[in-house]
Design a protein around this motif. Sequence first.
Motif, mmCIF file in Angstrom:
data_model
loop_
_atom_site.group_PDB
_atom_site.id
_atom_site.type_symbol
_atom_site.label_atom_id
_atom_site.label_comp_id
_atom_site.label_asym_id
_atom_site.label_seq_id
_atom_site.Cartn_x
_atom_site.Cartn_y
_atom_site.Cartn_z
ATOM 1 N N ASN A 4 -0.041 -16.200 15.156
ATOM 2 C CA ASN A 4 -0.499 -14.812 15.295
ATOM 3 C C ASN A 4 -1.702 -14.529 14.399
ATOM 4 O OD1 ASN A 4 0.705 -14.603 12.797
ATOM 5 N ND2 ASN A 4 2.353 -13.275 13.464
ATOM 6 N N LEU A 52 -2.133 -14.651 11.357
ATOM 7 C CA LEU A 52 -1.937 -14.086 10.036
ATOM 8 C C LEU A 52 -2.618 -15.026 9.050
ATOM 9 C CD1 LEU A 52 -0.381 -11.515 9.720
ATOM 10 C CD2 LEU A 52 1.577 -12.798 8.970
ATOM 11 N N LEU A 100 -5.666 -7.234 16.510
ATOM 12 C CA LEU A 100 -4.564 -6.329 16.181
ATOM 13 C C LEU A 100 -3.768 -5.990 17.440
ATOM 14 C CD1 LEU A 100 -6.152 -3.857 13.589
ATOM 15 C CD2 LEU A 100 -4.759 -5.870 13.159
ATOM 16 N N ARG A 116 -1.668 -8.921 18.520
ATOM 17 C CA ARG A 116 -0.476 -9.058 17.669
ATOM 18 C C ARG A 116 0.643 -8.116 18.097
ATOM 19 N NH1 ARG A 116 -3.134 -9.120 11.872
ATOM 20 N NH2 ARG A 116 -3.871 -11.255 11.789
ATOM 21 N N GLN A 117 0.250 -7.007 18.726
ATOM 22 C CA GLN A 117 1.281 -6.067 19.174
ATOM 23 C C GLN A 117 2.141 -6.665 20.274
ATOM 24 O OE1 GLN A 117 -1.109 -2.610 19.998
ATOM 25 N NE2 GLN A 117 -1.500 -2.248 17.837
ATOM 26 N N MET A 120 7.809 -10.496 15.336
ATOM 27 C CA MET A 120 8.157 -11.534 14.360
ATOM 28 C C MET A 120 9.315 -11.070 13.498
ATOM 29 S SD MET A 120 5.588 -13.778 12.071
ATOM 30 C CE MET A 120 6.132 -14.979 10.875
ATOM 31 N N PHE A 123 8.572 2.175 13.699
ATOM 32 C CA PHE A 123 7.349 1.815 12.984
ATOM 33 C C PHE A 123 6.295 1.102 13.852
ATOM 34 C CE2 PHE A 123 5.367 -1.202 9.805
ATOM 35 C CZ PHE A 123 4.427 -0.291 9.369
ATOM 36 N N PRO A 124 6.648 0.009 14.551
ATOM 37 C CA PRO A 124 5.620 -0.629 15.389
ATOM 38 C C PRO A 124 5.137 0.289 16.510
ATOM 39 C CG PRO A 124 7.764 -1.619 15.775
ATOM 40 C CD PRO A 124 7.910 -0.741 14.588
ATOM 41 N N GLU A 147 4.781 3.532 16.164
ATOM 42 C CA GLU A 147 3.788 4.412 15.532
ATOM 43 C C GLU A 147 2.441 3.711 15.485
ATOM 44 O OE1 GLU A 147 5.137 5.559 11.609
ATOM 45 O OE2 GLU A 147 7.056 6.199 12.444
ATOM 46 N N ILE A 148 2.494 2.409 15.208
ATOM 47 C CA ILE A 148 1.239 1.661 15.100
ATOM 48 C C ILE A 148 0.504 1.640 16.442
ATOM 49 C CG2 ILE A 148 0.252 -0.637 14.698
ATOM 50 C CD1 ILE A 148 2.446 -1.001 12.584
ATOM 51 N N ARG A 172 13.341 -4.022 15.904
ATOM 52 C CA ARG A 172 11.990 -3.598 15.554
ATOM 53 C C ARG A 172 10.954 -4.526 16.197
ATOM 54 N NH1 ARG A 172 9.895 -3.538 9.354
ATOM 55 N NH2 ARG A 172 10.047 -5.776 9.681
ATOM 56 N N GLN A 226 1.500 -6.241 9.267
ATOM 57 C CA GLN A 226 0.310 -6.903 9.816
ATOM 58 C C GLN A 226 0.647 -7.646 11.100
ATOM 59 O OE1 GLN A 226 -0.653 -9.050 6.253
ATOM 60 N NE2 GLN A 226 -2.347 -7.679 5.750
ATOM 61 N N CYS A 227 1.850 -8.230 11.143
ATOM 62 C CA CYS A 227 2.294 -8.925 12.345
ATOM 63 C C CYS A 227 2.388 -7.984 13.540
ATOM 64 C CB CYS A 227 3.685 -9.523 12.149
ATOM 65 S SG CYS A 227 3.653 -10.984 11.176
ATOM 66 N N MET A 228 2.666 -6.719 13.249
ATOM 67 C CA MET A 228 2.807 -5.755 14.350
ATOM 68 C C MET A 228 1.447 -5.232 14.779
ATOM 69 S SD MET A 228 5.838 -3.568 12.744
ATOM 70 C CE MET A 228 7.188 -4.408 11.969
ATOM 71 N N GLY A 229 0.414 -5.706 14.117
ATOM 72 C CA GLY A 229 -0.926 -5.270 14.489
ATOM 73 C C GLY A 229 -1.382 -4.021 13.766
ATOM 74 N N LYS A 276 -3.553 1.636 8.145
ATOM 75 C CA LYS A 276 -2.158 1.945 8.473
ATOM 76 C C LYS A 276 -1.215 1.282 7.483
ATOM 77 C CE LYS A 276 -2.422 3.392 13.199
ATOM 78 N NZ LYS A 276 -2.629 2.971 14.580
ATOM 79 N N LYS A 280 1.175 3.775 5.811
ATOM 80 C CA LYS A 280 2.531 3.728 6.340
ATOM 81 C C LYS A 280 3.436 2.769 5.597
ATOM 82 C CE LYS A 280 1.668 5.369 10.982
ATOM 83 N NZ LYS A 280 2.567 6.537 10.931
#
Lengths: 338, 220
Positions: free
Chosen positions: A58, A60, A84, A87-88, A92, A111-112, A114-115, A159, B125-128, B133, B137
């Motif tokens: 991913n 990272l 980004l 990655r969504q 993980m 949380f994800p 919201e992102i 999540r 960071q893995c979630m993008g 953020k 957050k």
Amino acid sequence: MAQGRPIISIRDLEKIYKSKNSHVKALEHINLDVYEGEVFGIIGLSGAGKSTLVRCMNFLERPTAGTVFFDGKDLSQLTKKELLIARQSMGMIFQQFNLLMQRNSIDNICFPLEIVGMERNQAKKRAYELLEVVGLSDKANAYPAQLSGGQKQRVAIARALATNPKVLLCDEATSALDPATTHSILGLLKQINKDMGLTIVVITHEMSVIEEICQRIAIIDDSRIVEMGNVIDIFTNPKTEIAKSFASPGGDRPDRVIGNRLVQIIFDGNSSYEPVLAKTILECKAPVNIMFADTKNIDGRAFGQMIIQLPEDENLSNRVLAYLRTQDIIVKEVEASV
Amino acid sequence: MFSSEVIKMIGFGLLETLYMTLVSTALAYIIGLPLGVALVVSEGSENPLVRGANTVLGVIVNLLRSVPFLILLVALIPFTRFIVGTSIGSTATIVPLVVASAPFVARLVESSIKEVDRGVIEAAQCMGASMTKVIYKVMLPEAKPSLIVGSAIAVTTILSYSAMAGFVGGGGLGDIAIRYGYYRYQDDIMIITVALLVVVVQILQEIGMRLAKIGDRRIN
């Protein structure tokens, strides 16, 4: 195994950590494909480079050379923003769960969402659904500090699934859990793989995890992939020392077996449900003594080894030996190891 | 025991002290909080320019922190005059207080944020999640209890600095303690101002600790 489209393709990947006076090769010559819908395992000892490899998937960690394709896209060619977004679609989970300690279960799952900018009420609804999938509906308002390890990992899985990812990366996800909890978490992953068709990549140092859920594996040793293939093939025919030590049949011997007239029997997956030993005893009318046994059942086939002690009487013991040799197993006379 | 005039004066001094302390703390956080975040985020960056900025920032913070407050107070008089128009009184004292405490606050914020588990940031960071953020957050909300404890430390430190400003006509309880208690040997006024300062520090400290505990989901 039916192989679909590769969802992750890695070509000639290399990762070197450079600092002023050191030059550490974490990964080199990595080539692998993870196909859609499969559970792919990456096994290796600590420090072999498996965690770095999953982080290259991913981005990272940025590989120093080579390419990583995810869902047809070359990750190195993406802009920051595109990366980004990519990655969504990759969830993980981690050994230490990595939940937000100041948020309750529901808000952790939100949380994800919201992102990605999902509207709050919709996100909450989705979070409740996922909490039900992982079997924790009653813990919606609990904070991570109030949950057990297994429950935390379930929240983490929910999540990771929130944004409907195409792949779930599991980095030693069960290594901090006890065997029973590990089993139930692996069961959940298996079910998610089956029900949602989600591709799962599992990083582990435990063979039992691989046995339980993976279809294909890559064995990684000293920064390289040394063996890759179907779990069963690698179990039955491990080529490298490291693969043998993971697969174990015939590989590692029990530390101490005392006595004489010892015979080692190796089950290599062919003699599935045959009660070999019981039949031997009945057939030869001679008792044998089991000194050591380590066998496991993988997809209905027996793997592993046993060390038995033959009877004192030479005639009897020869008869047992002769009978065993007619069976579909590997038989070796061994010296006592002390 | 005291005349009503003295009581009035002490009451006014107390208000001045609170005014200086709270306004300075607020301003110090307005500067120090982003500075602290910047110190964390820029550290170990892949971009050499950002890393350089981190080093420069670190040096500035350390330099400002190593100058004793009393010296800074005097040295900054021209700057204070330029900003407030005078170097005497409680409003003027706010300038050196902020200059002295903002770097201190930056370090407090930096250490609070560094306590946040690396893994949680990695998960985001893995979630993008973008860096912004991650800061809004993850870093700040996860560090909240520690940030509140830090602010309790900051506010009490700033309070004691404000008392020192009494030597150069800074106003507040410190000023009263120095003028009456020290220069005029009025022990009773000295004792009452010191006692008041102790009480204020205790109250601020206690409020901070309680708030930190109430907000912390790791405990309750």
